[in-house]
Design an enzyme around this catalytic site. Sequence first.
Site, PDB file in Angstrom:
ATOM      1  N   ASP A 199       0.831  -1.193   0.000  1.00  0.00           N
ATOM      2  CA  ASP A 199       0.000   0.000   0.000  1.00  0.00           C
ATOM      3  C   ASP A 199       0.874   1.256   0.000  1.00  0.00           C
ATOM      4  O   ASP A 199       1.873   1.325   0.721  1.00  0.00           O
ATOM      5  CB  ASP A 199      -0.893  -0.024   1.254  1.00  0.00           C
ATOM      6  CG  ASP A 199      -1.883   1.122   1.292  1.00  0.00           C
ATOM      7  OD1 ASP A 199      -2.762   1.181   0.416  1.00  0.00           O
ATOM      8  OD2 ASP A 199      -1.765   1.964   2.208  1.00  0.00           O
ATOM      9  N   GLU A 258       1.668  -0.655  -5.139  1.00  0.00           N
ATOM     10  CA  GLU A 258       0.637   0.342  -5.430  1.00  0.00           C
ATOM     11  C   GLU A 258       1.376   1.677  -5.507  1.00  0.00           C
ATOM     12  O   GLU A 258       1.639   2.316  -4.489  1.00  0.00           O
ATOM     13  CB  GLU A 258      -0.434   0.403  -4.343  1.00  0.00           C
ATOM     14  CG  GLU A 258      -1.526   1.407  -4.688  1.00  0.00           C
ATOM     15  CD  GLU A 258      -2.184   2.065  -3.480  1.00  0.00           C
ATOM     16  OE1 GLU A 258      -3.333   2.517  -3.607  1.00  0.00           O
ATOM     17  OE2 GLU A 258      -1.541   2.158  -2.418  1.00  0.00           O
TER      18      GLU A 258
END
Length: 516
Positions: A199, A258
Site C-alpha cells: 500500500d 501500489e
Amino acid sequence: MTQDWWREAVIYQVYVRSFADSDGDGVGDLPGIRSRLPYLAELGVDAVWITPFYKSPMADGGYDVADYRVVDPQFGTTQDAKALVDDAHDLGIRVIVDLVPNHTSDQHEWFRQALEAAPGSPERARYHFRDGRGDQPPNDWESVFGGPAWTKTADGQWYLHLFAPEQPDLNWDQPEVRDEFLDVLRFWLDLGVDGFRIDVAHGMIKADGLPDVGTPGHLKLLGTEALPFFDQDGVHEIYRDWRKVLDSYPGSRIGVAEAWTPSPERTARYLRSDELHQAFNFHYLTAEWTAADLKQVIDDSLAAMAPVSAPTTWVLSNHDVQRHVTRYGSVARARAAALLMLALPGSAYVYQGEELGLPEVLDLPEDVLQDPVWVRSGHTDRGRDGCRVPIPWTADGPSFGFGDGGSWLPQPADWARLSVAAQQGDPNSVLELYRSALRVRHEHPDLGAGSEVEWLEVPEGLLSFRRGAFTCVVNFGPDVARLPVDGEVLLSSGGCATEGTDVLVPADTTVWLSRP
C-alpha cells in the site's frame, strides 16, 4: 504454475470486509474467504490478494494497522490465516496479503509511545514530528483524504499524516523502522503467503527538509506531477532490501507496488530486477473508453516495462475507485473491457464482484457511510464505500448469502439478479463470460505471458491486435461493424450475428478469434 507464475497470473482482489461473513456479524472475515475458495478455483484465478486483516481500530477499513503480526478478532485468528493459505495452496491458488508500510494506526504502540515522549526523542523519530510555523503546520502538504496533512499535538508539535489523522506516517529514514518491516515480511512469509501488495508503495520516503509544494489543491497532481512526498528516489533502496528477503524463500514470493507515479517509466523503476515484481497500472485504469486512448496506454505500458523485463499489469477496478460498469457507463462496455484486458500480455487483476457485473452503489444513505473521505471532505465527497458493498452470493436471504446477519453496507434489492446463484450456468451472464475467458486464457498458448502484441490496421472505431495465432477485435461503436479479420470465434463479450460470410460485431463488444 511455473516459478515465474506472477508474469501471467490472474489475481483476484478480495476486500475482506465485503466478500463473505462466516459468523453473522455483518462483516466479512478470513473463514468466510476460506469457505469461498472453491468458487475462486472454479472461476479460474491463479492468486488471491486479500486486503488488510490485521489488528486495527478501522479508522480506514483496516489500512490503519495497530499490530502487523496479529489478526484482528473480527476477521479471525492467525490460525484462520494459516488455514486459508493452506486451503488455497491445495486448490492451486497463491495468496498475496496487503502490507501498509507508509503509516501505522494512531493506536499502534509506537505512536502511543511517541505522544507520551518528549520532542526530539527516539520514540518521536519513528514518525515525522515537527514544530509548526507559528500557529500553522510545518508545511503546506495536504491529506489525500482532505484537509491539511498535519495534526497538532498537546505539546504544540505537529505530526504528519498523508491520509487520516489516525494514520501517522512512519519515518523511513530511521533504521529501526526498516528493520521492523523486514521482520514483518518474514513473519508472514514463514506462515506461507506468496507475496505482498504494498500500500502506498511510492510514499515512504519524503524529500529532504519536507519542502512546501507551493500549489493549493496539489493532490489533484497525484499521478501526473512530481510531489515532495511521493515517488522519491530513496524508496528504491527499501525495495532492494525487501527483494533480498523475498528471494530467500522458495516458491517465487513476490512484491506488488501500489505506486501512483507521473509516468509508466517512473513506475518501471519499482520493477528493476533487484526490486519488486509487479506494479499496478493506474494509467490503464484511468484511460478513457476509446480506441485511441487505450491503444496509447497499452503501447506506453508495454514499452515502459520492456527495459526492466517486468510484466505489465492490467486492472479495471479496485476498492479505491468507482466500479468500471458505472465508470464506463454500461455492462456491455464492462464486458468488452474485461475481454480486452484479459487478452493483453502480462498479469491481470480482477476486483471482487466485477465478474458479476456489479455497478457502483451511488445512493448509499449518508448515515451508513464509513470512508474517512466523507468526514474529511466536510460531507462533500461520498468516498469509496460505493465500490465496497458486500457482494451477493444467492438470490435471497438477509444479505444475498453474504452472511446470516446482514451486511455492514446495505446491498441494492436488485442485486438478487446479479448474485452468483442467479448467474451460474447462464451462458449470457457476466460470470460465465469471465469463467470462459479465464479458461481460454489458460489454454491458449499465445495468451497470458504468451506472444507480443502486433497491431492490425482496422477501420476507425475498431481496435485489433494479433498475438501469434490469437486475435482480439474491439468495436468501440456506436454502430455494428463487420469483423475485419478471419478466424474462428473463441469468445465474444456480446452477441455477434452473421450476414452471409461476414460476422457482425455489435457496438461496445470484444471478440476473440483463433487462426489455424
